[in-house]
Design an enzyme around this catalytic site. Structure first.
Site, PDB file in Angstrom:
ATOM      1  N   GLU A   1       5.622   7.773   0.479  1.00 12.14           N
ATOM      2  CA  GLU A   1       5.588   8.097  -0.951  1.00 12.14           C
ATOM      3  C   GLU A   1       4.750   7.077  -1.721  1.00 12.14           C
ATOM      4  OE1 GLU A   1       6.538  10.850  -2.002  1.00 12.14           O
ATOM      5  OE2 GLU A   1       7.682  11.499  -0.271  1.00 12.14           O
TER       6      GLU A   1
ATOM      7  N   ASP B   1       0.574   9.545   5.614  1.00 17.61           N
ATOM      8  CA  ASP B   1       1.148   9.149   6.901  1.00 17.61           C
ATOM      9  C   ASP B   1       0.408   7.949   7.477  1.00 17.61           C
ATOM     10  OD1 ASP B   1       2.910  11.236   6.736  1.00 17.61           O
ATOM     11  OD2 ASP B   1       1.899  12.514   8.195  1.00 17.61           O
TER      12      ASP B   1
END
Length: 485
Positions: free
Chosen positions: A133, A201
């Site tokens: 995030e 990621d």
């Protein structure tokens, strides 16, 4: 102001619905070097994030627990220190929802659902999601994900806020609104949204490894969720709706993690304690959650989480002797979690041993003088013991590690009220509301203070100056509506 904004935002919601349902070509990635703020400036991002976060606080969707909040904040900033970019002013908060989800709002606001911490098997898994995030924020995906139509950008986020307001009694609507914000015009930008996820990621895994966590934490958590989807049928976990996972993405994440040194990472002492606090605070009944922890312990699961959870559940019920007995194994084991002596002190005070409890809180604070939960717990206990001046001294004389906690202002207001200082109480309560994003509430506190005839000229000037300062932060169109109301 909320009612006025609601009518505008509901109209925006209808507009966004019409746009998203229309067939649109997939938008390619922007050219490298294209500034994200051509679509959404940093100031606009911050304003949107503040508005959404303020509504979440206003409708009590944020689980406001000082100890849990500090844990998330410390974990988030530990990761941010090892990110690829200079970190913005992150704000971390826990959403009182048992479903598994996390989200990043524009303006560096990161929300983590209570259900995510309870579903994770390790601290590295939670850190993996948070690092992901944070990457969304530092790479400005909210801005980069917009097309050239500025109206659609504003309308979509207005719709998110509108949905939160209109669905304030229905958590499903609220979480759905946050999903809308994360998947803005998803049908128009599928390839770009996937690129965002892969980029988050990649950066998140690098951050995990650099911060000393298991770099496989992110991949293992998403793989576990992907395997569980067969149990959900059409009711996927919210995190899979906002962060689509497939075997390719999991395999790539695992391959990236394998490129870093493998390490055996133990959970911090706080990880299990915070999970226990969440279970107690989210429970419908303190007696039922106490029975749950007792059952776990009787089954041989003698973990700090279960021991602390039972002690806290008993303390919440006012069963202080039982709480002390439940906490004893943790005390004998010498737990390093600061929440353990804080809970013990609260139990002692509940047993009528106020001086002993205050002494323990003071000793705990001396050991961690910049730890907000220790500072605030001691000050709160002093106020309860009718020693507000000492509480104020504690609050003002201790620097806090990651900036002043919002609850500091609430306790300063409580201490001032207990001391009979009305002007100071209104001023500090104003700061509490303002830091939460509730501008109207902040102004109401100042106005109430200014109506008190007995306050001094100096206090009146101080309240008036703060009122003018806040008014100057409000956009002119919103200020005109606020003045009319």
């Amino acid at each position: 102001m909320r009612k006025t904004f609601l009518s505008l935002a509901i109209a925006a919601l209808a507009f966004v619905s019409a746009v998203s349902n229309a067939e649109q070509p997939i938008i390619d990635l922007p050219e490298i070097g294209n500034p994200a703020d051509l679509a959404l400036s940093p100031a606009e991002e911050n304003e949107i994030g503040q508005q959404v976060a303020a509504e979440l606080y206003y409708y009590n969707y944020v689980l406001e627990d000082i100890e849990i909040g500090e844990y998330l904040t410390a974990l988030g900033w530990r990761l941010a220190a090892f990110g690829t970019e200079k970190p913005p002013a992150f704000n971390f908060f826990l959403i009182a929802d048992p479903r598994i989800n996390a989200f990043a709002l524009p303006g560096a606001y990161i929300g983590v659902n209570a259900g995510l911490l309870l579903a994770a098997n390790s601290e590295s898994e939670v850190a993996g999601v948070m690092a992901h995030e944070e990457a969304h924020v530092t790479q400005r995906h909210a801005a980069r994900g917009q097309n050239d139509d500025q109206v659609a950008t504003i309308a979509t986020w207005a719709a998110v806020i509108a949905a939160i307001i209109a669905g304030s009694a229905n958590p499903n609507i609220v979480i759905g609104a946050l999903s809308l914000g994360q998947g803005i015009n998803y049908n128009r930008q599928v390839s770009y949204t996937r690129s965002n996820e892969f980029e988050a990621d990649r950066i998140g895994i690098r951050t995990l490894a650099a911060a000393g966590f298991d770099p496989n934490g992110m991949a293992s958590f998403f793989a576990k969720l992907e395997q569980q989807t067969r149990l959900y049928g059409n009711r996927l976990p919210e995190i899979l709706l906002t962060h689509p996972v497939n075997s390719t993405r999991i395999a790539e994440a695992s391959a990236r993690a394998a490129g870093y040194q493998k390490r055996d990472v133990k959970n911090s002492a706080d990880f299990e304690i915070m999970r226990a606090r969440i279970r107690v605070l989210m429970a419908d009944s303190a007696s039922e959650i106490a029975a749950f922890f007792e059952g776990e312990l009787n089954a041989g699961k003698l973990t700090p989480e279960n021991q602390y959870g039972l002690a806290m559940a008993q303390q919440v019920q006012g069963h202080y002797d039982e709480a002390q007995a439940a906490l004893e194994p943790l005390l004998k084991a010498g737990s390093k979690a600061v929440s353990v002596p804080i809970l013990e002190a609260r139990i002692l005070i509940g047993q009528g041993k106020t001086d002993e409890g205050l002494a323990l809180l003071e000793k705990t604070l001396n050991g961690v003088p910049r730890h907000p939960p220790a500072i605030l717990a001691y000050a709160d206990a002093l106020i309860t013991a009718n020693r507000p001046d000492e509480a104020r001294r504690v609050l003002l004389s201790h620097e806090q590690a990651l900036g002043t906690h919002i609850d500091t202002y609430r306790l300063l207001a409580a201490a001032a009220r207990a001391s009979g200082n009305v002007a100071e109480a209104q001023y500090q309560q104003c700061l509490y509301y303002f830091r939460r994003g509730d501008v109207r509430g902040a102004l109401q506190q100042l106005n109430a203070g200014l109506r008190v005839a007995s306050i001094t000229t100096q206090d009146r000037s101080r309240l008036s100056a703060k009122r003018q300062e806040i008014l100057e932060t409000i956009p002119k169109d919103q200020l005109r509506r606020l003045q009319r109301e």
